[in-house]
Scaffold this active site. Structure first.
Site, PDB file in Angstrom:
ATOM      1  N   ASP A  15       0.808  -1.228   0.000  1.00 53.99           N
ATOM      2  CA  ASP A  15       0.000   0.000   0.000  1.00 53.99           C
ATOM      3  C   ASP A  15       0.837   1.272   0.000  1.00 53.99           C
ATOM      4  OD1 ASP A  15      -2.285  -1.595   0.103  1.00 53.99           O
ATOM      5  OD2 ASP A  15      -2.268  -1.646   2.293  1.00 53.99           O
ATOM      6  N   LYS A  18       1.907   2.256  -5.059  1.00 51.68           N
ATOM      7  CA  LYS A  18       2.439   1.716  -6.329  1.00 51.68           C
ATOM      8  C   LYS A  18       1.506   2.050  -7.499  1.00 51.68           C
ATOM      9  CE  LYS A  18       2.413  -2.396  -4.435  1.00 51.68           C
ATOM     10  NZ  LYS A  18       2.179  -2.070  -3.017  1.00 51.68           N
ATOM     11  N   GLY A  42      -4.420  -4.269  -3.796  1.00 55.68           N
ATOM     12  CA  GLY A  42      -5.412  -3.234  -4.082  1.00 55.68           C
ATOM     13  C   GLY A  42      -4.640  -1.996  -4.471  1.00 55.68           C
ATOM     14  N   HIS A  43      -4.632  -1.683  -5.771  1.00 55.53           N
ATOM     15  CA  HIS A  43      -3.844  -0.546  -6.260  1.00 55.53           C
ATOM     16  C   HIS A  43      -4.803   0.554  -6.688  1.00 55.53           C
ATOM     17  CE1 HIS A  43      -0.323  -3.491  -7.275  1.00 55.53           C
ATOM     18  NE2 HIS A  43      -0.642  -3.475  -5.998  1.00 55.53           N
ATOM     19  N   GLN A 221       2.118  -5.998  -3.340  1.00 58.07           N
ATOM     20  CA  GLN A 221       2.546  -6.133  -1.940  1.00 58.07           C
ATOM     21  C   GLN A 221       3.846  -5.335  -1.718  1.00 58.07           C
ATOM     22  OE1 GLN A 221       1.364  -9.295  -3.590  1.00 58.07           O
ATOM     23  NE2 GLN A 221      -0.540  -8.475  -2.846  1.00 58.07           N
TER      24      GLN A 221
HETATM   25  P1  GDP Z   1      -0.676   0.416  -3.571  1.00 55.78           P
HETATM   26  O1  GDP Z   1      -1.293  -0.863  -3.101  1.00 55.78           O
HETATM   27  O2  GDP Z   1       0.780   0.467  -3.323  1.00 55.78           O
HETATM   28  O3  GDP Z   1      -1.012   0.741  -5.010  1.00 55.78           O
HETATM   29  O4  GDP Z   1      -1.331   1.554  -2.677  1.00 55.78           O
HETATM   30  P2  GDP Z   1      -2.896   1.713  -2.281  1.00 55.78           P
HETATM   31  O5  GDP Z   1      -3.619   2.152  -3.476  1.00 55.78           O
HETATM   32  O6  GDP Z   1      -3.383   0.504  -1.576  1.00 55.78           O
HETATM   33  O7  GDP Z   1      -2.800   2.835  -1.174  1.00 55.78           O
HETATM   34  C1  GDP Z   1      -2.261   4.078  -1.437  1.00 55.78           C
HETATM   35  C2  GDP Z   1      -3.345   5.152  -1.184  1.00 55.78           C
HETATM   36  O8  GDP Z   1      -2.721   6.414  -1.087  1.00 55.78           O
HETATM   37  C3  GDP Z   1      -4.360   5.275  -2.295  1.00 55.78           C
HETATM   38  O9  GDP Z   1      -5.592   5.604  -1.730  1.00 55.78           O
HETATM   39  C4  GDP Z   1      -3.837   6.428  -3.131  1.00 55.78           C
HETATM   40  O10 GDP Z   1      -4.843   7.134  -3.842  1.00 55.78           O
HETATM   41  C5  GDP Z   1      -3.247   7.303  -2.058  1.00 55.78           C
HETATM   42  N1  GDP Z   1      -2.105   8.126  -2.473  1.00 55.78           N
HETATM   43  C6  GDP Z   1      -1.109   7.828  -3.349  1.00 55.78           C
HETATM   44  N2  GDP Z   1      -0.201   8.816  -3.372  1.00 55.78           N
HETATM   45  C7  GDP Z   1      -0.620   9.755  -2.510  1.00 55.78           C
HETATM   46  C8  GDP Z   1      -0.089  10.998  -2.062  1.00 55.78           C
HETATM   47  O11 GDP Z   1       0.990  11.430  -2.447  1.00 55.78           O
HETATM   48  N3  GDP Z   1      -0.813  11.685  -1.125  1.00 55.78           N
HETATM   49  C9  GDP Z   1      -1.973  11.219  -0.626  1.00 55.78           C
HETATM   50  N4  GDP Z   1      -2.607  11.953   0.292  1.00 55.78           N
HETATM   51  N5  GDP Z   1      -2.508  10.045  -1.013  1.00 55.78           N
HETATM   52  C10 GDP Z   1      -1.835   9.329  -1.939  1.00 55.78           C
HETATM   53  P1  IMO Z   2      -0.793  -4.137  -2.273  1.00 56.78           P
HETATM   54  O1  IMO Z   2      -0.359  -4.705  -3.615  1.00 56.78           O
HETATM   55  C1  IMO Z   2      -0.882  -4.504   2.075  1.00 56.78           C
HETATM   56  C2  IMO Z   2      -0.909  -8.545   3.729  1.00 56.78           C
HETATM   57  C3  IMO Z   2      -2.156  -8.956   4.474  1.00 56.78           C
HETATM   58  C4  IMO Z   2      -1.534  -9.889   5.508  1.00 56.78           C
HETATM   59  C5  IMO Z   2      -0.438 -10.597   4.715  1.00 56.78           C
HETATM   60  C6  IMO Z   2      -0.853 -11.957   4.171  1.00 56.78           C
HETATM   61  O2  IMO Z   2      -2.087  -3.416  -2.339  1.00 56.78           O
HETATM   62  O3  IMO Z   2       0.306  -3.354  -1.672  1.00 56.78           O
HETATM   63  P2  IMO Z   2      -2.429 -12.661   2.153  1.00 56.78           P
HETATM   64  O4  IMO Z   2      -3.883 -12.424   1.914  1.00 56.78           O
HETATM   65  O5  IMO Z   2      -1.531 -12.131   1.080  1.00 56.78           O
HETATM   66  O6  IMO Z   2      -2.108 -14.100   2.474  1.00 56.78           O
HETATM   67  O7  IMO Z   2      -2.096 -11.859   3.519  1.00 56.78           O
HETATM   68  O8  IMO Z   2      -0.121  -9.731   3.635  1.00 56.78           O
HETATM   69  N1  IMO Z   2      -1.124  -8.051   2.346  1.00 56.78           N
HETATM   70  C7  IMO Z   2      -1.072  -6.761   1.993  1.00 56.78           C
HETATM   71  N2  IMO Z   2      -0.909  -5.661   2.749  1.00 56.78           N
HETATM   72  N3  IMO Z   2      -0.976  -4.398   0.738  1.00 56.78           N
HETATM   73  C8  IMO Z   2      -1.120  -5.483  -0.039  1.00 56.78           C
HETATM   74  O9  IMO Z   2      -1.108  -5.442  -1.385  1.00 56.78           O
HETATM   75  C9  IMO Z   2      -1.215  -6.748   0.585  1.00 56.78           C
HETATM   76  N4  IMO Z   2      -1.375  -8.017   0.155  1.00 56.78           N
HETATM   77  C10 IMO Z   2      -1.304  -8.803   1.230  1.00 56.78           C
HETATM   78  O10 IMO Z   2      -2.800  -7.867   5.065  1.00 56.78           O
HETATM   79  O11 IMO Z   2      -0.906  -9.137   6.516  1.00 56.78           O
HETATM   80 MG    MG Z   3      -2.816  -1.560  -1.841  1.00 61.55          MG
END
Ligand code: GDP
Ligand code: IMO
Ligand code: MG
Length: 417
Positions: A15, A18, A42-43, A221
């Site tokens: 999270d 990415k 979840g991207h 991840q």
């Molecule tokens: P990922 O799994 O690495 O793609 O990240 P996620 O999408 O799960 O979580 C990142 C969250 O931060 C998302 O809700 C993005 O919209 C948000 N985000 C990304 N870059 C920024 C930033 O520079 N500032 C803020 N406030 N939010 C951001």
């Molecule tokens: P993105 O790509 C954050 C975490 C779960 C748990 C551990 C194992 O959005 O960054 P799993 O279901 O993979 O067996 O769970 O890994 N986890 C993540 N945490 N971002 C993710 O993906 C994750 N994918 C798995 O919360 O701790």
């Molecule tokens: Mg994510």
């Protein structure tokens, strides 16, 4: 001419942001390829007033010219993928699925959830999506691959055999054997929708590289969730680090070009397991609120804390990161003081590397002066002086340039230095 793919990996516990950077870079790439994980990812991508949450579809989907590939290293849930596809117009011709990707079916998530229940307070805190059982079947050589959807009758028989073999343990877990007719019709439906997309994606990526196309590899991840190099057993079940891009797509190490590592300006983790720089007080709560730190996939509140420079050096080295993209700098706006974990204390000793078990490590912090307003900044010079100093100090601590800084979820609020 060097024909290499650019790679994006998460450097923390997932999270990191990415999705935003892959989407940003996808605008100048011809191919975007996922190599590991499944719909546990979840991207999030924000474009104007629309927000997309992508789980299995590569984040290049929002560039209409990019071709998207789901590689063999992915565990693939047909039902979730089909649901996800519905957000987009016809993707034929710009989306391909590896015939060697492992199938993740509904029983995998039932097994995942049953195991978590049985573990009680030792639960990993998985997403419950079936990731561990699907990868487990793969390495135990009892899994099924996407290419097997070409013959649903044969696959149905194989799955029922698998249930027979596991019946004793599945009974304890409360996982029922599927009804043969229902299973067959489910698989036929998957075949009908997915067959046009299933192919040998390794050949596609090789061809793209040979033709000098720009290829971007999208990690899922984060490094600290890697099956070998993360906080085992509180990890996911895939190789999340850059080495996974080779096995997960069929590339060799020389195919990998620039590696961009994604990290938040602070740190979060979802699920259980050690997190030395976690802040359980008001600051952690404030980071959660300002950063909207709730899981994209499960909606769970994310645990929040400070940037961990020790874990980051580990991640930079393991992945071969050439530049870091520092995300969510704006979330630190308004903090009087900002902490950075610069070393760990383990059994009274100060150490500056990631030990065997992070559970025993306590964070040692250095404190930086805060700043008021970095939100929306689009050049380094626009950033408050203290924010600039924070970034320059982090670069020194992690032995890596910070080439990209993100100051809001929006595509354009991105500083390229
Ligand atoms: P990922 O799994 O690495 O793609 O990240 P996620 O999408 O799960 O979580 C990142 C969250 O931060 C998302 O809700 C993005 O919209 C948000 N985000 C990304 N870059 C920024 C930033 O520079 N500032 C803020 N406030 N939010 C951001
Ligand atoms: P993105 O790509 C954050 C975490 C779960 C748990 C551990 C194992 O959005 O960054 P799993 O279901 O993979 O067996 O769970 O890994 N986890 C993540 N945490 N971002 C993710 O993906 C994750 N994918 C798995 O919360 O701790
Ligand atoms: Mg994510």
């Amino acid at each position: 001419m060097k024909r290499q793919a650019n790679l994006i990996v998460g450097l923390q516990w997932g999270d990191e942001g990415k999705g935003k950077i892959v989407d940003h870079m996808a605008q100048t790439h011809d191919y975007v390829c996922r190599f590991a994980g499944g719909h546990n990812a979840g991207h999030t991508i924000v474009v104007g007033d629309k927000t997309y949450a992508l789980h299995l579809i590569p984040s290049g989907v929002l560039n209409p010219k990019a071709i998207n590939i789901v590689g063999n290293g992915v565990v693939f849930s047909p039902s979730d993928f089909i649901k996800e596809m519905e957000q987009f117009d016809n993707l034929e011709g710009r989306l391909y699925l590896s015939d060697k990707a492992q199938l993740l079916l509904s029983y995998h998530s039932k097994i995942d959830q049953a195991r978590e229940r049985m573990k009680g307070d030792k639960a990993i805190g998985t997403t419950g999506k079936g990731i561990g059982p699907a990868y487990g079947d793969k390495v135990a050589r009892v899994g099924h691959r996407l290419g097997e959807l070409h013959n649903p009758q044969k696959l149905t028989k194989k799955i029922l055999e698998y249930f027979k073999m596991n019946s004793a343990i599945f009974d304890v877990m409360g996982v029922d054997t599927p009804n043969e007719d229902e299973l067959l019709s489910e698989l036929i439906e998957y075949k009908e929708v997915l067959e046009p997309y299933i192919t040998d994606t390794t050949l596609l990526v090789w061809k793209a590289l040979d033709e000098g196309k720009k290829v971007l590899l999208e990690g899922a991840q984060g490094t600290m969730l890697d099956i070998d190099h993360g906080t085992y057993p509180y990890v996911t079940s895939s190789t999340t680090v850059s080495a996974g891009a080779c096995s997960g797509l069929g590339l060799n190490p020389k195919d990998i070009g620039a590696v961009t590592g994604i990290a938040k300006a602070y740190c979060t983790r979802v699920g259980n397991g050690p997190f030395p720089s976690e802040d359980l007080g008001e600051d952690g709560e404030r980071l959660r609120k300002s950063g909207h730190e709730y899981g994209t996939t499960t909606g769970r509140p994310r645990r929040c804390g400070w940037f961990d420079a020790v874990a980051m050096r580990h991640a930079v080295r393991i992945n071969g990161v050439e530049q870091v993209a520092l995300m969510k700098l704006d979330v630190l706006d308004g903090f009087k003081e900002i902490k950075v974990c610069v070393a760990y204390e383990v059994e009274g000793n100060r150490i500056d590397y990631v030990p065997y078990d992070l559970e025993d490590a306590t964070a040692i912090y250095e404190i930086f002066d805060g700043w008021e307003n970095s939100c929306g900044a689009r050049s380094f010079e626009e950033l408050p002086k203290n924010a600039q100093e924070y970034i320059l100090s982090l670069e020194k601590m992690i032995n890596c340039p910070i080439g990209i800084i993100s100051t809001s979820p929006e595509r354009e609020d991105t500083i390229i230095r």
